[in-house]
Design an enzyme around this catalytic site. Sequence first.
Site, PDB file in Angstrom:
ATOM      1  N   ASP A  75       1.255  29.188 -47.067  1.00 38.96           N
ATOM      2  CA  ASP A  75       1.507  30.592 -47.398  1.00 38.96           C
ATOM      3  C   ASP A  75       2.538  30.594 -48.533  1.00 38.96           C
ATOM      4  O   ASP A  75       3.306  29.641 -48.676  1.00 38.96           O
ATOM      5  CB  ASP A  75       2.070  31.314 -46.166  1.00 38.96           C
ATOM      6  CG  ASP A  75       2.529  32.720 -46.492  1.00 38.96           C
ATOM      7  OD1 ASP A  75       1.740  33.474 -47.076  1.00 38.96           O
ATOM      8  OD2 ASP A  75       3.693  33.040 -46.196  1.00 38.96           O
ATOM      9  N   ASP A  82       5.112  31.457 -42.208  1.00 42.19           N
ATOM     10  CA  ASP A  82       6.310  31.907 -41.501  1.00 42.19           C
ATOM     11  C   ASP A  82       6.246  33.352 -41.022  1.00 42.19           C
ATOM     12  O   ASP A  82       7.150  33.822 -40.348  1.00 42.19           O
ATOM     13  CB  ASP A  82       7.539  31.748 -42.401  1.00 42.19           C
ATOM     14  CG  ASP A  82       7.540  32.742 -43.558  1.00 42.19           C
ATOM     15  OD1 ASP A  82       6.443  33.150 -43.977  1.00 42.19           O
ATOM     16  OD2 ASP A  82       8.636  33.109 -44.023  1.00 42.19           O
ATOM     17  N   ASP A 137       0.659  35.413 -40.868  1.00 41.51           N
ATOM     18  CA  ASP A 137       0.129  34.047 -40.891  1.00 41.51           C
ATOM     19  C   ASP A 137      -0.359  33.598 -39.513  1.00 41.51           C
ATOM     20  O   ASP A 137      -1.047  32.582 -39.402  1.00 41.51           O
ATOM     21  CB  ASP A 137       1.209  33.057 -41.365  1.00 41.51           C
ATOM     22  CG  ASP A 137       1.730  33.390 -42.747  1.00 41.51           C
ATOM     23  OD1 ASP A 137       0.905  33.762 -43.600  1.00 41.51           O
ATOM     24  OD2 ASP A 137       2.944  33.282 -42.974  1.00 41.51           O
TER      25      ASP A 137
END
Length: 731
Positions: free
Chosen positions: A420, A618, A622
């Site tokens: 990410d 995080d 996600d």
Amino acid sequence: MKTANLRITGMHCASCAAIVNKALSKTEGVKEANVNFSTSKALVTFDEKKLDEKKLVQIVKGKGYGAELIQDHEDPEKQAKLQSAEIKKVRDLFLTSLVFTVPAFIIGMVLMWFGVEVPYKEYLLWLLATPVQFYVGWQFYKGTWHSLKNKTANMDTLIAVGTSAAYLYSVYVVLFAPQLGQYFETSAILITLVVLGKYLEAAAKGKTSEAIKKLIGLSPKIATVIRKGKEIRISVDDVVVGDIIVVKPGEKIPVDGKVVEGDSSVDESMITGESIPVEKKKGDKVIGGTINKHGSLRFVATKVGENTTLSHIIRLIEDAQGKKAPIQRFADVVSAYFVPIVIIIAIATFLVWHFALDKEFSFALITSVAVLVIACPCALGLATPTAIMVGTGKGAKHGILIKGGEALETAHKLSFVVFDKTGTITKGTPEVTDIIPLNKEKEEKILKIAASVEKPSEHPLAEAIVKKAKAGKIALGKVTAFKAIPGYGIKAKLNEKQYYFGNAKHMKENRIDVRKIGDKVRLLEEQGKTVMMLAENKKLIGIIAVADTIKQSSKEAVQKLEHMGVTVYMITGDNVRTARAIAKQAGIEHVFAEVLPDQKAGYVKTLQKKGKVAMVGDGINDAPALAQADIGIAMGSGTDVAMETGNIVLMRNDLLDVPKAIRLSKVTMSKIKQNMFWALFYNVLGIPIAAGILYPATGWLLSPIIAGGAMALSSVSVVTNSLMLKYKSLV
């Protein structure tokens, strides 16, 4: 087609899950069945015209396991209580076993080493070993019975056969041949060690219910709606599509909707992962669970209940967790062939010596028991858990928290790692990157004016500029006539001069010509930066660029992963230009840009067709992708939901720990394979000797005592080999 979610009880190992999975998959009308040992659940897609949920439950029960239907969005509290009860049950069995095994070990081994004789020792050991064998060890007999009914064998079979052989032979010795050695403490110790392993495994199971509970907790319970011209507060459950909802500054947006009145900035980081709040005005969409930062909003509810984005994310996590197939333990695969062969050899040994070679009953019994004792699965049972325990302990020392053995077993097989962007590759907080004076102005003056006019604002971009000025110890001026225009910028007076600070739309709105700096702005935007322009009266005097900069370790981590043969991807909701700019800085070639939160798991799923995938993130957005991936790696600075959904948590928030985690997996798996070799080496070498193959030529017979010693030696070698993991480098 319909999907049923079943809770399965009574599964002891991965092969139990395989038995249930096979039974469900073979049923006519079942399209797909996924039995997850770690979560004790089965997700079954079936044709409702051919069978129903009750039939599925009956099929599972027919294989000797318990099953019940789980309703959609089961109360997380209930699931957490069931998990706690399971852990407590195994812990209590271990403690019970320990109460009897410790004195048995002291009497049977420790005191013997010191030459201390205990009166009625054999009977005391018999008394101590019996509850361990038949109360604590009952689960292994039950598991063996289930596996035999399904024409297979597993670790339960090995444990039941091995400990029963030692126990029953010891009973024979005490009653009929006191001169021979007994093995009561051996069977008790073995069962205690195996139950300890099961307790550790149960304690390390995924915390899906807690993650989902936290997600559900994000949604506010109360909404302010306008009905009959009045503002009233009602339960979110009572909100219907079409309701006009009022959200004040600092409040959470209760459901998905479309703004009909007001301007504000909304913190959508819990959904999108992006740290910079999104400006909202009439016609814009808002998402339930996000936080309204400034200004009041009125919006019409478009999605409520299970149709909201947050509810959809919850479902994605549940589905991805349910479909995650358990890893078949290598020991179980070996035991499926090993156990029947050992039993056949033991029976054959007895028959050959007693009937074919006319040896006395006790001789034939001793040789056949020696075969079973030397084949006892102590080392085989310890091979995987000891390596995993040492491996996870080593990981913890390096700030790499690994949730159980499955993650360690899978990480070394990774072909792809998907990062990410925000908060993972980047720091997650905007910073000033460029200050460009125009018309011979100085940088310090541009920063001072910009920080002064932005100080009254609470926007994260404003905070970044003020922070930069404070770091440079620049004294800020006091502004008047301050006005923040959402989505545009700031308008304020400083020292009687009118200043405009914001984006190109803001300049255009105030008839300020920005054409001359078009190339500069374009270049900065291509680098993934947010550009703000400063004008004094109607004249541009400077440009300030702000960006979410990449972490120091990002580029090195990517290089290490590529060197290990792992292909790296970046995934983000950002536009393609910004995404590629950040990716280039981190040395990443492959980018998924403009990806919506509920699409991330889909991208991971596509990559899984080519190989094993790890997702590193995080944020709550996600979580579905973390759950879908073969390995979910959560950053320690991230949300609780991301951390609980991930299989691995990087507590130091350092991307260099991703290649370290993969390296740890490789060395741990190497140790497991070595352990398997040593565990089986003693068996392969010792079984024919125990069966008496050397007796006709040499007169030498392997007694059960020596067989027990060889078994103990194999266990010691396996544990010692596992402990050597501590000294392996992860760099």
